[in-house]
Design an enzyme around this catalytic site. Structure first.
Site, PDB file in Angstrom:
ATOM      1  N   LYS A 160      43.634  -4.763  -9.549  1.00 28.41           N
ATOM      2  CA  LYS A 160      42.361  -5.123 -10.283  1.00 28.41           C
ATOM      3  C   LYS A 160      41.358  -5.001  -9.416  1.00 28.41           C
ATOM      4  CE  LYS A 160      40.409  -9.576 -11.739  1.00 28.41           C
ATOM      5  NZ  LYS A 160      40.510 -10.775 -11.944  1.00 28.41           N
ATOM      6  N   LYS A 208      42.943  -2.872 -14.237  1.00 25.22           N
ATOM      7  CA  LYS A 208      41.730  -3.583 -14.527  1.00 25.22           C
ATOM      8  C   LYS A 208      40.468  -3.077 -13.634  1.00 25.22           C
ATOM      9  CE  LYS A 208      39.969  -8.253 -15.150  1.00 25.22           C
ATOM     10  NZ  LYS A 208      40.031  -9.373 -14.773  1.00 25.22           N
TER      11      LYS A 208
HETATM   12  C1  PBG Z   1      40.010 -14.281 -13.277  1.00 21.92           C
HETATM   13  C2  PBG Z   1      39.604 -13.073 -14.121  1.00 21.92           C
HETATM   14  C3  PBG Z   1      38.552 -12.298 -14.657  1.00 21.92           C
HETATM   15  C4  PBG Z   1      38.817 -11.376 -15.662  1.00 21.92           C
HETATM   16  C5  PBG Z   1      40.087 -11.922 -16.254  1.00 21.92           C
HETATM   17  N1  PBG Z   1      40.551 -12.761 -15.339  1.00 21.92           N
HETATM   18  C6  PBG Z   1      37.213 -12.561 -13.836  1.00 21.92           C
HETATM   19  C7  PBG Z   1      36.964 -12.174 -12.324  1.00 21.92           C
HETATM   20  O1  PBG Z   1      37.926 -11.413 -11.741  1.00 21.92           O
HETATM   21  O2  PBG Z   1      35.891 -12.128 -12.026  1.00 21.92           O
HETATM   22  C8  PBG Z   1      37.727 -10.466 -16.245  1.00 21.92           C
HETATM   23  C9  PBG Z   1      37.937  -9.974 -17.504  1.00 21.92           C
HETATM   24  C10 PBG Z   1      36.889  -9.289 -18.272  1.00 21.92           C
HETATM   25  O3  PBG Z   1      35.955  -9.197 -17.770  1.00 21.92           O
HETATM   26  O4  PBG Z   1      37.010  -9.137 -19.365  1.00 21.92           O
HETATM   27  N2  PBG Z   1      40.013 -13.900 -12.123  1.00 21.92           N
END
Ligand code: PBG
Length: 323
Positions: A195, A248
Site C-alpha cells: 500500500k 493499492k
Molecule cells: C485506511 C484506508 C484508506 C483507504 C482504504 N483504507 C485511506 C488511507 O490510507 O488514507 C483508501 C481507499 C481509497 O482511496 O479508495 N487506512
C-alpha cells in the site's frame, strides 16, 4: 515481394473473431465493492467527490447489499464512520461499534454475500492516524495489539474476511495469531500488502473524514518510487499468513501487480482507489472522455496486469454492464 507474412490485422477483422482471440475478460466475480457505513437510520448521503457512492446508515446499507447480490457482485468491503472518534479509536473494537453492527445485519439479511472488513484505525481515531500515537509517532507494536482486537471483533460479528490496511510491520502475523487463539482459524486475511503513500486517497478521506490531523502517512505507507520493496512487503505478509495479497492503488502500480502475481501466484487483489474513480467521473462529467468506455478499459487493464480481484467503486456500474 516485401509483403508482410504476418498480418496482425487478420484477427481483428470483425467482432466475432476479436471475441475469439481476446486474452482477458472481466467477470462480475472479479469484483469487491467498497461501502461506507454511518450511524443513524434512513440515511444515504452521497459523497461529493465520489458520485454514486454513499455513506449509508445500516438499514440503507442492507438494501444496497441486496441490490449488489441481485447484480451478482460476490463481495463487499466495509468501512465504518463511527459516532465518536477518540485517541484510541475505541469504537473500532466495540462490540456494538458501527462496523460490528453492520456486519451482523448484512449477514442476517444477505448471508451469501462475502463481507470483508477494513481493519485499520484511521477511521476511528481523532488524530486520523492508522494506529496508536505516542510522541507524535504511530507506535508499531502497540498498534499490533489493537489490530488483533479489531480483527477478532470483526470476526465475532461475522466478517467472512478481514483486511488490514494499516501497514504496520508484523501485523499479518499478529492478526493471524489473535484470530487463531480465538478459534477463527478459518477467517482468511486479505492483506493490503503493498500500500503506497498515495495522493489518490483524497476522496476516501473526505468520505471517512480520516485525513491525518498532523503529519502524513509516509512513515508507514510505501514510497511510490519503490518496486523491489513492494515485493519484500508482499513476501513478508505471505510468510506471516496472508491468504490474499493486495496492491493499492491500482492504475499507477500495474507493474507491481504484475510482479506480485508472477512471483507469488497467490490470489492477488488490486484496489482501484477513490481518486482513480473520481478522475474518471470528473472527466466524464466534463464531457472530455467516454466515462463508460474508460471505466471498462481501466478495469480490464488491472485484470490484464494480473489481478484476480478488483476492489472498485466502479464495481456496481461494471456489474450492470456485464450482466
Ligand atoms: C485506511 C484506508 C484508506 C483507504 C482504504 N483504507 C485511506 C488511507 O490510507 O488514507 C483508501 C481507499 C481509497 O482511496 O479508495 N487506512
Amino acid at each position: 515481394m516485401g509483403f508482410p507474412t504476418h498480418r496482425m490485422r487478420r484477427l481483428r477483422l470483425n467482432n466475432t473473431i476479436r471475441d475469439m482471440v481476446r486474452e482477458t475478460s472481466l467477470s462480475v466475480n472479479d469484483f469487491i465493492y467498497p461501502l461506507f457505513v454511518q450511524p443513524g437510520a434512513g440515511k444515504k448521503d452521497e459523497i461529493v467527490s465520489m458520485p454514486g457512492n454513499y455513506r449509508f446508515s445500516i438499514d440503507e446499507l442492507v438494501k444496497e447489499v441486496e441490490d449488489l447480490k441481485r447484480l451478482g457482485v460476490p463481495a463487499v468491503m466495509l468501512f465504518g464512520i463511527p459516532e465518536q472518534k477518540d485517541e484510541r479509536g475505541s469504537e473500532g473494537i466495540a462490540e456494538n461499534g458501527i462496523i460490528q453492527r453492520a456486519v451482523r445485519e448484512i449477514k442476517n439479511s444477505v448471508p451469501e454475500i462475502v463481507v470483508i472488513t477494513d481493519v485499520c484505525f484511521c477511521e476511528y481515531t481523532s488524530h486520523g492516524h492508522c494506529g496508536c500515537v505516542l510522541d507524535q509517532q504511530v507506535d508499531n507494536d502497540a498498534t499490533l495489539e489493537w489490530l488483533g482486537k479489531m480483527a477478532i471483533s470483526h470476526a465475532k460479528a461475522g466478517a467472512d474476511v478481514v483486511a488490514p490496511s494499516d501497514m504496520m510491520d508484523g501485523r499479518i502475523g499478529a492478526i493471524r495469531q489473535s484470530l487463531d487463539e480465538q478459534g477463527f482459524h478459518n477467517t482468511p486475511i486479505l492483506s493490503y500488502a503493498a500500500k503506497f503513500a498515495s495522493a489518490f486517497y483524497g476522496p476516501f478521506r473526505d468520505a471517512a473524514d480520516s485525513a491525518p490531523q498532523f503529519g502524513d502517512r509516509r512513515s508507514y505507507q510505501m514510497d511510490p518510487a519503490n518496486g523491489d520493496e513492494a515485493i519484500r512487503e508482499v513476501a513478508l505478509d505471505i510468510e506471516e499468513g496472508a491468504d490474499i495479497v493486495m496492491v493499492k492503488p491500482a492504475l499507477p502500480y500495474l507493474d507491481i501487480i504484475r510482479r506480485v502475481k508472477d512471483k507469488f501466484q497467490l490470489p492477488t487483489a488490486a484496489y482501484n482507489v477513490s481518486g482513480e474513480f473520481a478522475m474518471v467521473k470528473a472527466a466524464g462529467k466534463m464531457g472530455w472522455i467516454d466515462e463508460t468506455r474508460v471505466m471498462m478499459e481501466w478495469l480490464l487493464s488491472i485484470k490484464r496486469a494480473g489481478a484476480d480481484l478488483i476492489l472498485s467503486y466502479f464495481a456496481k456500474d461494471a456489474a450492470r454492464l456485464l450482466s
